[in-house]
Scaffold this active site. Sequence first.
Site, PDB file in Angstrom:
ATOM      1  N   LYS A  71     -12.478   7.611  -2.335  1.00  0.00           N
ATOM      2  CA  LYS A  71     -11.599   7.091  -2.769  1.00  0.00           C
ATOM      3  C   LYS A  71     -11.162   7.890  -4.012  1.00  0.00           C
ATOM      4  O   LYS A  71     -10.274   8.312  -4.956  1.00  0.00           O
ATOM      5  CB  LYS A  71     -10.190   5.562  -2.741  1.00  0.00           C
ATOM      6  CG  LYS A  71      -9.873   5.075  -2.040  1.00  0.00           C
ATOM      7  CD  LYS A  71      -9.764   3.801  -2.027  1.00  0.00           C
ATOM      8  CE  LYS A  71      -8.933   3.208  -0.764  1.00  0.00           C
ATOM      9  NZ  LYS A  71      -8.199   1.668  -0.470  1.00  0.00           N
ATOM     10  N   ASP A 108      -2.128   2.635  -3.288  1.00  0.00           N
ATOM     11  CA  ASP A 108      -2.540   1.149  -2.953  1.00  0.00           C
ATOM     12  C   ASP A 108      -2.127   0.016  -4.104  1.00  0.00           C
ATOM     13  O   ASP A 108      -1.792  -0.827  -3.258  1.00  0.00           O
ATOM     14  CB  ASP A 108      -4.292   1.257  -3.605  1.00  0.00           C
ATOM     15  CG  ASP A 108      -5.242   1.375  -2.363  1.00  0.00           C
ATOM     16  OD1 ASP A 108      -4.717   0.954  -0.984  1.00  0.00           O
ATOM     17  OD2 ASP A 108      -5.942   1.934  -2.240  1.00  0.00           O
ATOM     18  N   GLY A 134     -13.235   0.111  -9.065  1.00  0.00           N
ATOM     19  CA  GLY A 134     -12.674   1.169  -8.615  1.00  0.00           C
ATOM     20  C   GLY A 134     -12.065   1.319  -8.187  1.00  0.00           C
ATOM     21  O   GLY A 134     -10.513   1.140  -8.738  1.00  0.00           O
ATOM     22  N   ALA A 136      -9.574   1.886  -5.908  1.00  0.00           N
ATOM     23  CA  ALA A 136      -8.667   0.797  -4.994  1.00  0.00           C
ATOM     24  C   ALA A 136      -8.398  -0.523  -5.867  1.00  0.00           C
ATOM     25  O   ALA A 136      -6.922  -0.622  -6.922  1.00  0.00           O
ATOM     26  CB  ALA A 136      -8.106  -0.422  -3.694  1.00  0.00           C
TER      27      ALA A 136
END
Length: 266
Positions: A71, A108, A134, A136
């Site tokens: 991502k 997300d 991170g 998410a």
Amino acid sequence: MITGHTKLYGIVAHPIAHVKTPEEMNNHFASLGYDGVLVPFHVQPENLATFIDTLRRIENFGGLIVTVPHKTAILELCDSVVGDAAAIGAVNTIRRDPDGSLVGAMLDGKGFVRGLEASAIDVRGMKSCLLGAGGAASAIAFALAEAGVNSLRIVNRSAGKAEDLARRVAEHYPNVKASAGAPETASQDLVVNATSLGLRDGDPLPLEDTAFHSGQIVAEAIMEPEVTPILATAREKGALIHFGRPMLRQQIRLMAEHMGVTPAKA
């Protein structure tokens, strides 16, 4: 039925076997009467750029869902991004436009908060703790702040990443007390695991302070297994647990809309 008219979509991850998005999204396509199919792609990080470049050249490819661990890296591979993806520093959904341009979005966090709302959980005014910093986790941090939490403590193995995320959230949402540090578990109304710890057998807990208690909510972003170690521990101590699957269900519509999926014409 797949024909020469079927629009192609994908989800990319490493590993890939645990993902639940294909069945959820394909069910959504069917409910709309939409002629599309979403398939899983297992791509290692060193091959991501080549994979993404290939998608630009597939004329009947409509879009891609992006998950762990891609991502953050995929942000710079997009031609443009919308919404708060740039501030978050990650992308989880890409639309391929007819000219081959790739347009990223980060959904997300919005999906996670909508999943809580679907379970009658209103985060406004809550003291919250987020495990992870991170892609998410960053999206969830921004979404929790947007939804009106009172405070947000960010916990991460790399203190620098937690501090950077807290700073970015505070800049965009100055009314939220965003900070990095120890979880102070007992004092939180909501604890969210947005790390990948719990995804694999034998993973340790994502935090050492397990002072969970009744009246507290412990939520998970991982879809499979349904009951991760942190959820099992929290439930044993009387906390209300919230599974990761509702997040995915709420994201499906958001992701499909970004990728240009529309109901079939009558």
